[in-house]
Design an enzyme around this catalytic site. Structure first.
Site, PDB file in Angstrom:
ATOM      1  N   GLU A   1     -13.784   5.015  -2.543  1.00  0.00           N
ATOM      2  CA  GLU A   1     -12.360   5.258  -2.317  1.00  0.00           C
ATOM      3  C   GLU A   1     -11.798   6.206  -3.378  1.00  0.00           C
ATOM      4  OE1 GLU A   1      -8.821   4.881  -0.275  1.00  0.00           O
ATOM      5  OE2 GLU A   1     -10.694   3.895   0.257  1.00  0.00           O
ATOM      6  N   ASP A   2     -11.191   7.287  -2.927  1.00  0.00           N
ATOM      7  CA  ASP A   2     -10.468   8.226  -3.794  1.00  0.00           C
ATOM      8  C   ASP A   2     -11.315   8.795  -4.923  1.00  0.00           C
ATOM      9  OD1 ASP A   2      -8.348   7.932  -2.165  1.00  0.00           O
ATOM     10  OD2 ASP A   2      -7.055   6.881  -3.575  1.00  0.00           O
TER      11      ASP A   2
ATOM     12  N   ASP B   1     -13.899   6.170   2.999  1.00  0.00           N
ATOM     13  CA  ASP B   1     -12.693   6.094   3.807  1.00  0.00           C
ATOM     14  C   ASP B   1     -12.049   7.467   3.963  1.00  0.00           C
ATOM     15  OD1 ASP B   1     -10.669   4.773   5.240  1.00  0.00           O
ATOM     16  OD2 ASP B   1      -9.403   4.722   3.474  1.00  0.00           O
ATOM     17  N   ASP B   2     -12.037   8.252   2.908  1.00  0.00           N
ATOM     18  CA  ASP B   2     -11.364   9.552   2.943  1.00  0.00           C
ATOM     19  C   ASP B   2     -12.084  10.535   3.858  1.00  0.00           C
ATOM     20  OD1 ASP B   2      -9.426   8.835   0.809  1.00  0.00           O
ATOM     21  OD2 ASP B   2     -11.263   8.671  -0.363  1.00  0.00           O
TER      22      ASP B   2
ATOM     23  N   ARG C   1      -9.151  10.939  -7.899  1.00  0.00           N
ATOM     24  CA  ARG C   1      -8.281  11.586  -6.906  1.00  0.00           C
ATOM     25  C   ARG C   1      -7.513  10.506  -6.147  1.00  0.00           C
ATOM     26  NH1 ARG C   1      -7.275  12.306  -2.106  1.00  0.00           N
ATOM     27  NH2 ARG C   1      -8.987  10.963  -1.439  1.00  0.00           N
TER      28      ARG C   1
ATOM     29  N   LYS D   1      -6.015  -1.841  -0.667  1.00  0.00           N
ATOM     30  CA  LYS D   1      -6.827  -1.626   0.535  1.00  0.00           C
ATOM     31  C   LYS D   1      -7.434  -2.936   1.018  1.00  0.00           C
ATOM     32  CE  LYS D   1      -7.906   2.155   1.676  1.00  0.00           C
ATOM     33  NZ  LYS D   1      -7.327   3.164   2.590  1.00  0.00           N
TER      34      LYS D   1
ATOM     35  N   TYR E   1       0.856  -1.183   0.000  1.00  0.00           N
ATOM     36  CA  TYR E   1       0.000   0.000   0.000  1.00  0.00           C
ATOM     37  C   TYR E   1       0.892   1.233   0.000  1.00  0.00           C
ATOM     38  CZ  TYR E   1      -4.418   2.387   0.249  1.00  0.00           C
ATOM     39  OH  TYR E   1      -5.505   3.164  -0.068  1.00  0.00           O
TER      40      TYR E   1
ATOM     41  N   ASN F   1      -0.398  11.718   1.664  1.00  0.00           N
ATOM     42  CA  ASN F   1       0.451  10.693   1.080  1.00  0.00           C
ATOM     43  C   ASN F   1       0.238  10.655  -0.436  1.00  0.00           C
ATOM     44  OD1 ASN F   1      -1.840   9.118   0.469  1.00  0.00           O
ATOM     45  ND2 ASN F   1      -1.718   7.985   2.393  1.00  0.00           N
TER      46      ASN F   1
END
Length: 477
Positions: free
Chosen positions: A282-283, A305-306, A192, A210, A139, A447
């Site tokens: 996610e993202d 998650d973000d 993103r 993930k 990851y 990150n």
């Protein structure tokens, strides 16, 4: 027939890896996997047992040289393997030695992915037994580079790709996935990815990585996990011109076309996997992430998650740090660099926790938290031009154009970076924090590593080692 069924049952048992029990033609192993399906329990004679060459190409059941003499006879493996029988422990030792020879992190990533493709159990044994060493490989930060180069390192699909080409038949596409008992789906549209921006279809590395963590650290069966990339195109010019790009070569779909595809996807997931399947967004870019969470939060089991996961982890980190810096949450002043999904999500959870502890309305506790975006401090005079998720943080204050000035004016005790922009906690910013705090708390969370606001070494050096620093870590977004 009885004799054949017995042989098949015996074969299934032999195929087990340290199995504890046999379940009507299926097996339950130490990982809780490979139980017979409902169909097998009703009609056990329909079971087919992998054997021979096919078994060695099945990552779920392949053990490589760890197959015993008895298993090699039962599954027609004689001659397909060298004669030596090598335990899983020895295989692990050999592979770790091999992986450590690589100096380039991406080489280690490719080696781990290739292992997962041929021997799933050994992959997870390596990851679990060497979690501190291998987590940054499978990851963040390495997965960021892997996503950027995904087209070049792509070997075989590790999840489902649903593009605009599949509009109108997404349910059929879901049924192409071999596993039926899916419990967790991690889905991205690649707009993103970490702090790297729009990587389109190549964002698949994030759901794959993930879910590997969810198995290694959370104990979820690999067969219950499904990584999905929804490909609606990309606005990344470099990818559109890349001959190795594996996604749709068109600009991103937006508006009604995008909404209709996502709506069909969400309906198909519920229809195919039931009400209880967890869908993790996610993202996704800010403008879609908040909207999707609000739209499907009441009809599906969804999680971002973000926005939500990051917030819970950061709040836990801040609460733990209070033992070192002193005081309660309500006694501290918070300043954020970054007002996107992560920043506003963390801020809201901190405000809710302060509200819970002090019994004050959350509208009041939000005033202890200030956010800086690309245009400066978020203040009430900017409210009309702000995105909806930023408006609760538009406090009465004079405009401030940059982070350093905001630090000097707000005088926060806790500085949190979620901007996705590297090296923005400069020497001047850290020195300013140290000038009015005995022990400032700095959270540089963006990150991959290249996008982190500062390093721990920089924070310690510039503050003369009085800073408490919480750095981003693998698995954090």
């Amino acid at each position: 027939m009885e004799s054949t069924m017995k042989e098949m049952r015996d074969g299934a048992s032999v195929l087990d890896f340290d199995s504890k029990s046999t379940v009507e033609g299926g097996v339950e192993d130490v990982y809780g996997e490979d139980r017979a399906t409902e169909d097998q329990l009703v009609t056990p004679w329909t079971i087919s047992v992998a054997s021979g060459y096919c078994l060695l190409r099945d990552p779920r059941h392949n053990k490589g040289l760890a197959f015993t003499e008895k298993e090699r006879d039962a599954h027609y493996l004689r001659g397909l393997l060298p004669p030596a029988v090598i335990s899983q422990q020895l295989q692990e030792k050999k592979l770790m030695n091999s992986i450590r020879q690589y100096e380039v992190p991406l080489q280690k990533y490719v080696a781990m992915m290739e292992l997962e493709e041929r021997n799933e159990r050994l992959f997870y044994k390596l990851l679990i037994d060497n979690v501190e060493e291998l987590l940054p490989v499978v990851y963040t930060p390495t997965v960021g580079e892997a996503c950027q180069k995904y087209g070049s390192i792509f070997r075989r699909p590790q999840g489902l790709y649903i593009s605009l080409k599949e509009k109108g038949k997404i349910l059929e596409v879901l049924k192409n996935w071999p596993e039926r008992s899916i419990q967790v789906i991690v889905v991205t549209d690649g707009e993103r990815i970490l702090g790297l921006g729009d990587l389109g279809c190549q964002g698949m590395g994030i759901p794959v990585g993930k879910l590997a963590l969810y198995t290694a650290l959370g104990g979820i069966r690999p067969s219950a996990c499904l990584p999905i990339t929804v490909d609606v195109g990309t606005n990344n010019e470099q990818l559109l011109k890349d001959e190795f790009y594996i996604g749709l070569r068109q600009r991103r779909a937006t508006g009604q076309e995008y909404a209709e595809l996502l709506d069909e996807f969400m309906s198909a997931v519920k229809q195919n996997y039931g009400e209880k399947v967890l869908i993790q967004f996610e993202d996704f870019a800010n403008h879609n992430a908040f909207e999707l969470l609000a739209k499907y939060g009441t009809t599906h089991l969804v999680f971002n998650d973000d926005i939500q996961g990051t917030a819970s982890v950061v709040l836990a980190g801040v609460v733990a740090a209070l033992k070192l810096i002193g005081g309660t949450l309500a006694e501290h002043r918070f300043l954020f660099l970054g007002a996107g999904e992560a920043g506003t999500g963390i801020a809201e959870l901190i405000a809710l926790e302060i509200s819970k502890q002090t019994k004050a309305p959350v509208e009041e506790t939000r005033k202890k938290i200030c956010l800086v975006d690309s245009k400066g401090l978020i203040v009430s005079s900017r409210k009309d031009s702000l995105q909806h998720f930023k408006k609760p943080w538009a406090h009465e204050h004079e405009p401030v154009n940059n982070l350093l000035d905001a630090v000097k004016v707000i005088k926060p005790t806790i500085l949190i970076g979620s901007s996705g922009v590297g090296r923005t906690f400069t020497k001047e910013v850290i020195e300013a924090m140290a000038s009015f705090n005995e022990k400032p708390l700095i959270l540089a969370l963006s990150n991959p590593t290249s996008q982190s606001e500062c390093t721990a070494e920089e924070a310690y050096t510039w503050s003369k080692v009085q800073t408490i620093i919480l750095q981003h870590f693998p698995g954090f977004n």
